[in-house]
Design a protein around this motif. Structure first.
Motif, PDB file in Angstrom:
ATOM      1  N   UNK A 186       0.852  -1.247   0.089  1.00 30.84           N
ATOM      2  CA  UNK A 186       0.026   0.059   0.038  1.00 30.84           C
ATOM      3  C   UNK A 186       0.623   1.233   0.098  1.00 30.84           C
ATOM      4  N   UNK A 187       2.078   1.138   0.664  1.00 33.23           N
ATOM      5  CA  UNK A 187       2.902   2.364   0.457  1.00 33.23           C
ATOM      6  C   UNK A 187       3.297   2.456  -0.943  1.00 33.23           C
ATOM      7  N   UNK A 188       3.486   1.521  -1.711  1.00 36.37           N
ATOM      8  CA  UNK A 188       3.824   1.858  -2.884  1.00 36.37           C
ATOM      9  C   UNK A 188       2.670   2.369  -3.913  1.00 36.37           C
ATOM     10  N   UNK A 189       1.457   2.080  -3.642  1.00 36.51           N
ATOM     11  CA  UNK A 189       0.417   2.364  -3.987  1.00 36.51           C
ATOM     12  C   UNK A 189       0.310   3.902  -3.770  1.00 36.51           C
ATOM     13  N   UNK A 190       0.557   4.518  -2.557  1.00 32.86           N
ATOM     14  CA  UNK A 190       0.552   5.812  -2.192  1.00 32.86           C
ATOM     15  C   UNK A 190       1.618   6.596  -3.103  1.00 32.86           C
ATOM     16  N   UNK A 191       2.831   5.916  -3.134  1.00 33.33           N
ATOM     17  CA  UNK A 191       3.950   6.439  -3.897  1.00 33.33           C
ATOM     18  C   UNK A 191       3.249   6.667  -5.350  1.00 33.33           C
ATOM     19  N   UNK A 192       2.849   5.748  -6.074  1.00 34.42           N
ATOM     20  CA  UNK A 192       2.217   5.942  -7.382  1.00 34.42           C
ATOM     21  C   UNK A 192       1.274   6.982  -7.555  1.00 34.42           C
ATOM     22  N   UNK A 193       0.551   7.394  -6.406  1.00 33.88           N
ATOM     23  CA  UNK A 193      -0.465   8.330  -6.487  1.00 33.88           C
ATOM     24  C   UNK A 193       0.335   9.809  -6.465  1.00 33.88           C
ATOM     25  N   UNK A 194       1.461   9.773  -5.653  1.00 36.23           N
ATOM     26  CA  UNK A 194       2.223  11.085  -5.722  1.00 36.23           C
ATOM     27  C   UNK A 194       2.783  11.011  -7.018  1.00 36.23           C
TER      28      UNK A 194
END
Length: 124
Positions: free
Chosen positions: A103-111
């Motif tokens: 989920x941290x990688x998903x957040x980073x993708x959003x950023x």
């Protein structure tokens, strides 16, 4: 105000309420094991989303794009999954570490998507 900006502000205030509730729970119990989750809820949920909303309110052209809508859902999903998983990880459930990581990688993708929106808006 563009709809995406309003969506960000509504989501941000919900995360602020959640962050305050986690802070109150920690304070009442005198158990600060979840302080990292509390910080993530407030910074990624409240502060960052409010800033995303402000950007879109000031740049309606970028807010009207399909990428802006996709970015909202990707980022929000990432934060919605990551913050409770992080809370439970920090309070004694180590099996949630892979969920926090993904989920941290998903957040980073959003950023990264938001960065693309900024660069596209600036270039246009």
């Amino acid at each position: 105000m563009p709809n995406i900006a309003r969506m960000y502000f509504i989501t941000a205030i919900c995360f602020l309420i959640a962050g305050i509730l986690v802070g109150l729970k920690m304070s009442i119990a005198h158990d600060y094991a979840a302080v990292g989750a509390h910080a993530h809820i407030n910074l990624l949920g409240w502060v960052t989303m409010a800033l995303f909303g402000a950007f879109h309110a000031l740049n309606p052209r970028g807010a009207a794009t399909r990428l802006a809508k996709i970015q909202y859902y990707v980022y929000t999903l990432g934060v919605l999954v990551m913050t409770p998983a992080l809370y439970f990880l920090l309070t004694g459930n180590p099996s949630l570490e892979p969920i926090v990581a993904v989920s941290s990688l998903v957040v980073f993708a959003g950023v990264l998507m938001f960065a693309a929106i900024i660069f596209r808006t600036r270039a246009g």
